[in-house]
Design a protein around this motif. Structure first.
Motif, mmCIF file in Angstrom:
data_model
loop_
_atom_site.group_PDB
_atom_site.id
_atom_site.type_symbol
_atom_site.label_atom_id
_atom_site.label_comp_id
_atom_site.label_asym_id
_atom_site.label_seq_id
_atom_site.Cartn_x
_atom_site.Cartn_y
_atom_site.Cartn_z
ATOM 1 N N ARG A 103 38.257 -24.063 -8.170
ATOM 2 C CA ARG A 103 38.180 -23.144 -9.305
ATOM 3 C C ARG A 103 39.202 -22.041 -9.130
ATOM 4 O O ARG A 103 39.595 -21.711 -8.025
ATOM 5 C CB ARG A 103 36.800 -22.501 -9.385
ATOM 6 C CG ARG A 103 35.695 -23.484 -9.570
ATOM 7 C CD ARG A 103 34.382 -22.790 -9.730
ATOM 8 N NE ARG A 103 34.249 -21.673 -8.791
ATOM 9 C CZ ARG A 103 33.318 -20.744 -8.871
ATOM 10 N NH1 ARG A 103 32.449 -20.781 -9.834
ATOM 11 N NH2 ARG A 103 33.247 -19.775 -7.997
ATOM 12 N N SER A 104 39.596 -21.474 -10.223
ATOM 13 C CA SER A 104 40.434 -20.292 -10.136
ATOM 14 C C SER A 104 39.565 -19.108 -10.537
ATOM 15 O O SER A 104 39.151 -18.981 -11.683
ATOM 16 C CB SER A 104 41.654 -20.404 -11.053
ATOM 17 O OG SER A 104 41.258 -20.406 -12.396
ATOM 18 N N ASP A 105 39.221 -18.313 -9.567
ATOM 19 C CA ASP A 105 38.408 -17.126 -9.831
ATOM 20 C C ASP A 105 39.326 -16.026 -10.314
ATOM 21 O O ASP A 105 39.890 -15.269 -9.521
ATOM 22 C CB ASP A 105 37.659 -16.699 -8.569
ATOM 23 C CG ASP A 105 36.642 -17.728 -8.132
ATOM 24 O OD1 ASP A 105 36.096 -18.399 -9.021
ATOM 25 O OD2 ASP A 105 36.405 -17.859 -6.926
ATOM 26 N N ARG A 106 39.470 -15.961 -11.610
ATOM 27 C CA ARG A 106 40.357 -14.952 -12.193
ATOM 28 C C ARG A 106 39.634 -13.615 -12.231
ATOM 29 O O ARG A 106 38.450 -13.536 -12.511
ATOM 30 C CB ARG A 106 40.787 -15.361 -13.586
ATOM 31 C CG ARG A 106 41.625 -16.606 -13.553
ATOM 32 C CD ARG A 106 42.094 -16.954 -14.922
ATOM 33 N NE ARG A 106 42.851 -18.189 -14.842
ATOM 34 C CZ ARG A 106 44.017 -18.360 -15.394
ATOM 35 N NH1 ARG A 106 44.571 -17.401 -16.077
ATOM 36 N NH2 ARG A 106 44.652 -19.502 -15.279
ATOM 37 N N ILE A 107 40.384 -12.583 -11.985
ATOM 38 C CA ILE A 107 39.843 -11.228 -11.984
ATOM 39 C C ILE A 107 40.203 -10.571 -13.302
ATOM 40 O O ILE A 107 41.360 -10.586 -13.715
ATOM 41 C CB ILE A 107 40.407 -10.416 -10.805
ATOM 42 C CG1 ILE A 107 40.014 -11.069 -9.487
ATOM 43 C CG2 ILE A 107 39.921 -8.988 -10.861
ATOM 44 C CD1 ILE A 107 40.678 -10.447 -8.281
ATOM 45 N N ASP A 108 39.214 -9.985 -13.956
ATOM 46 C CA ASP A 108 39.458 -9.230 -15.174
ATOM 47 C C ASP A 108 39.818 -7.808 -14.760
ATOM 48 O O ASP A 108 38.953 -6.982 -14.490
ATOM 49 C CB ASP A 108 38.212 -9.243 -16.059
ATOM 50 C CG ASP A 108 38.437 -8.528 -17.374
ATOM 51 O OD1 ASP A 108 39.615 -8.266 -17.713
ATOM 52 O OD2 ASP A 108 37.450 -8.239 -18.060
ATOM 53 N N TYR A 109 41.110 -7.529 -14.687
ATOM 54 C CA TYR A 109 41.567 -6.238 -14.196
ATOM 55 C C TYR A 109 41.219 -5.102 -15.143
ATOM 56 O O TYR A 109 41.161 -3.954 -14.747
ATOM 57 C CB TYR A 109 43.074 -6.267 -13.934
ATOM 58 C CG TYR A 109 43.435 -7.114 -12.750
ATOM 59 C CD1 TYR A 109 43.244 -6.642 -11.461
ATOM 60 C CD2 TYR A 109 43.942 -8.395 -12.906
ATOM 61 C CE1 TYR A 109 43.550 -7.419 -10.363
ATOM 62 C CE2 TYR A 109 44.259 -9.180 -11.820
ATOM 63 C CZ TYR A 109 44.068 -8.683 -10.551
ATOM 64 O OH TYR A 109 44.370 -9.453 -9.475
ATOM 65 N N GLY A 110 40.994 -5.411 -16.405
ATOM 66 C CA GLY A 110 40.613 -4.372 -17.353
ATOM 67 C C GLY A 110 39.200 -3.870 -17.117
ATOM 68 O O GLY A 110 38.867 -2.735 -17.464
ATOM 69 N N ALA A 111 38.342 -4.679 -16.542
ATOM 70 C CA ALA A 111 36.953 -4.302 -16.324
ATOM 71 C C ALA A 111 36.730 -3.635 -14.969
ATOM 72 O O ALA A 111 35.639 -3.132 -14.717
ATOM 73 C CB ALA A 111 36.069 -5.537 -16.427
#
Length: 84
Positions: free
Chosen positions: A35-43
């Motif tokens: 999986r690619s655990d993407r980080i929501d940098y806006g949150a």
């Protein structure tokens, strides 16, 4: 039969192998657990800035990284400032 002509069993197994390979490619990496655990940098809440220890000496001035003939903004500002 010659060695180059496929037998019905070989043709069937080749089709099955090709079908399995196509199914694996079509399923993508999600079925493999990758999986690619993407980080929501806006949150993400902003963190406090890094602190420089007060006893840390500044790095020595080095001419190694200066571009010959290049003007800096500080040097241009010093030339423009009228002598007081």
């Amino acid at each position: 039969m010659t060695a180059l002509t496929p037998t019905p069993a070989r043709a069937s197994s080749a089709r099955l192998l090709a079908l399995l390979a196509a199914a694996l490619l079509a399923s993508g990496c999600a079925s493999l657990g990758i999986r690619s655990d993407r980080i929501d940098y806006g949150a993400v809440a902003p963190q406090r800035p890094l602190e420089v220890p007060p006893d840390l000496p500044p790095p020595p001035a080095n001419e190694r990284f200066t571009v010959p003939g290049a003007a800096t903004a500080a040097a241009q500002q010093a030339q423009r400032a009228p002598a007081a």
